[in-house]
Design an enzyme around this catalytic site. Structure first.
Site, PDB file in Angstrom:
ATOM      1  NE  ARG A  63      -4.082   1.703   2.346  1.00 28.92           N
ATOM      2  CZ  ARG A  63      -4.233   2.501   3.404  1.00 28.92           C
ATOM      3  NH1 ARG A  63      -3.425   2.371   4.443  1.00 28.92           N
ATOM      4  NH2 ARG A  63      -5.181   3.416   3.431  1.00 28.92           N
ATOM      5  CG  HIS A  67      -1.619   5.336  -0.203  1.00 26.77           C
ATOM      6  ND1 HIS A  67      -2.354   5.948   0.776  1.00 26.77           N
ATOM      7  CD2 HIS A  67      -2.410   4.344  -0.694  1.00 26.77           C
ATOM      8  CE1 HIS A  67      -3.544   5.362   0.884  1.00 26.77           C
ATOM      9  NE2 HIS A  67      -3.584   4.377   0.007  1.00 26.77           N
ATOM     10  CB  VAL A  71       1.099  11.812  -3.929  1.00 23.98           C
ATOM     11  CG1 VAL A  71       1.305  13.271  -3.544  1.00 23.98           C
ATOM     12  CG2 VAL A  71      -0.216  11.295  -3.367  1.00 23.98           C
ATOM     13  N   GLY A  73       4.132  11.129  -8.410  1.00 20.25           N
ATOM     14  CA  GLY A  73       4.949  10.060  -8.963  1.00 20.25           C
ATOM     15  C   GLY A  73       5.638   9.215  -7.907  1.00 20.25           C
ATOM     16  CB  SER A  77       6.796  12.432  -1.855  1.00 19.95           C
ATOM     17  OG  SER A  77       5.663  11.776  -2.407  1.00 19.95           O
ATOM     18  CG  ASN A  95      -1.235   8.694   3.139  1.00 26.31           C
ATOM     19  OD1 ASN A  95      -1.763   7.730   2.591  1.00 26.31           O
ATOM     20  ND2 ASN A  95      -0.511   9.578   2.484  1.00 26.31           N
ATOM     21  N   PRO A 160      -7.614   7.629  -4.106  1.00 28.99           N
ATOM     22  CG  PRO A 160      -7.970   6.155  -5.864  1.00 28.99           C
ATOM     23  CD  PRO A 160      -6.891   6.698  -4.981  1.00 28.99           C
ATOM     24  CG  HIS A 190      -8.141  -3.749  -1.470  1.00 27.60           C
ATOM     25  ND1 HIS A 190      -9.136  -2.812  -1.609  1.00 27.60           N
ATOM     26  CD2 HIS A 190      -6.998  -3.054  -1.188  1.00 27.60           C
ATOM     27  CE1 HIS A 190      -8.633  -1.607  -1.416  1.00 27.60           C
ATOM     28  NE2 HIS A 190      -7.338  -1.727  -1.171  1.00 27.60           N
ATOM     29  CB  THR A 191      -6.485 -10.731  -2.658  1.00 27.05           C
ATOM     30  OG1 THR A 191      -6.881 -12.070  -2.377  1.00 27.05           O
ATOM     31  CG2 THR A 191      -4.978 -10.693  -2.899  1.00 27.05           C
ATOM     32  CG  ASP A 245      -9.630 -12.815   0.566  1.00 33.70           C
ATOM     33  OD1 ASP A 245     -10.628 -13.469   0.937  1.00 33.70           O
ATOM     34  OD2 ASP A 245      -8.834 -13.228  -0.292  1.00 33.70           O
ATOM     35  CG  ASP A 253      -6.145 -15.976  -3.070  1.00 40.03           C
ATOM     36  OD1 ASP A 253      -6.721 -14.868  -2.937  1.00 40.03           O
ATOM     37  OD2 ASP A 253      -6.267 -16.887  -2.232  1.00 40.03           O
TER      38      ASP A 253
END
Length: 329
Positions: A63, A67, A71, A73, A77, A95, A160, A190-191, A245, A253
């Site tokens: 993650r 993230h 922002v 690239g 940062s 964050n 998002p 998000h698995t 999950d 998976d």
């Protein structure tokens, strides 16, 4: 002789133009082959150590890369700490109290500095970690440099939120050069991992606190989430965690996509990929049926995301401490 000189002059002009427009500094998988040949091995050892200490950490490390890249690239940062004169991205709305794993980055960077000081960027560490965290093989393109600043405003704007609908998700990904397919594919991250009640509790209750506002949630799943996340603020449940999950929360998976089809997507931004008719539902169904296609697409989309506006050449710097610029900010 004149023709040869003319050709040489033309080549120099083209190279100069390339430098002005594109920088001519492309990422490559063997960037540290001579300057720090053990870089990726050191990073992998750090990821394995972190995973052994806490099974949730690989998802948190993955993650961080996401993230960061959304922002300004993929420039590390997100790793910069706030100071008395500077407010970075760690305390932005998406964050604050949510992103984690910074200590793992610190430990890995420390080991790299012992072996090859001032060589491996923090931005590249994030890219390598993202690959190793999901235990999938692909050649990570390297050669990024680290930013000299961060952008808290952009962090609030471009990442998002978990309440997003499909239109918002597509727009946010498009803004950084990623397609709708990339969005559905990368959502498959998000698995693994967990989310706090604050990220999905708005789906569990209506304003009176009695009925579900979101009819797409599986009834049994809803009841289990309501038990975990009671509406009463006094319950102190806002930071309780639920797995993204249910079935295989620590295994990378395609189970995530099957969960969506069963009404068991935890976040609104997850479940809408299936409940919204059209393109996104098509790929949720496809990936749910074919794990290898999902994994192959995930590799490609991760490489594409890792190419978002990297700093190369003489831009930025190679930080010695990922939390601060070399000038101390």
């Amino acid at each position: 002789m004149k023709s040869i000189s003319a050709i040489c002059l033309l080549c120099c002009m083209l190279l100069s133009s390339c430098n002005l427009i594109h920088g001519c500094n492309k990422l490559k998988h063997n960037f540290y082959e001579e300057t720090c040949p053990n870089a990726e091995s050191i990073v992998l050892a750090g990821v394995k150590k972190a995973q052994h200490q806490e099974a949730r950490l690989p998802a948190s490390l993955l993650r961080l890369h996401f993230h960061d890249c959304f922002v300004q690239g993929c420039d590390a940062s997100i790793l910069l700490d706030d100071t008395t004169n500077f407010k970075g991205e760690k305390t932005s709305v998406p964050n604050n109290g949510s992103v984690r794993g910074f200590e793992v980055i610190d430990q890995i960077k420390s080991e790299l500095e012992k072996t090859c000081s001032g060589v491996v960027s923090c931005a590249d560490i994030l890219a390598i970690i993202a690959r190793d965290a999901v235990v999938l093989a692909w050649k990570v393109l390297l050669g990024r440099r680290d930013s000299l600043t961060a952008n808290r405003t952009a962090s609030n704007q471009f990442i998002p939120p978990p309440t997003s609908n499909v239109t918002t998700l597509i727009a946010k990904f498009k803004a950084v050069g990623l397609s709708a397919k990339d969005m559905v594919t990368l959502s498959g991250a998000h698995t693994i991992g967990q989310a706090r009640c604050t990220s999905f509790s708005q789906r569990l209750y209506n304003q009176s606190g009695t009925a579900k506002p979101d009819p797409t949630i599986n009834k049994g799943f809803l009841q289990s989430l309501q038990q975990l996340c009671p509406q009463a603020a006094s319950a102190g449940s806002s930071n309780f965690l639920a797995p993204l999950d249910l079935r295989t929360p620590t295994h990378f998976d395609n189970r995530y996509y099957l969960n969506l089809q069963a009404g068991k997507g935890l976040l609104n931004s997850d479940e809408v990929l299936y409940t919204t008719p059209g393109f996104t539902r098509k790929y949720v169904t496809k990936y749910g049926c074919d794990q290898e296609e999902f994994l192959d697409s995930f590799r490609k989309s991760m490489i594409k995301m890792g190419n978002i506006k990297p700093l190369t050449g003489k831009k930025g710097e190679i930080r010695h401490n990922c939390r601060f610029t070399n000038s101390g900010l």
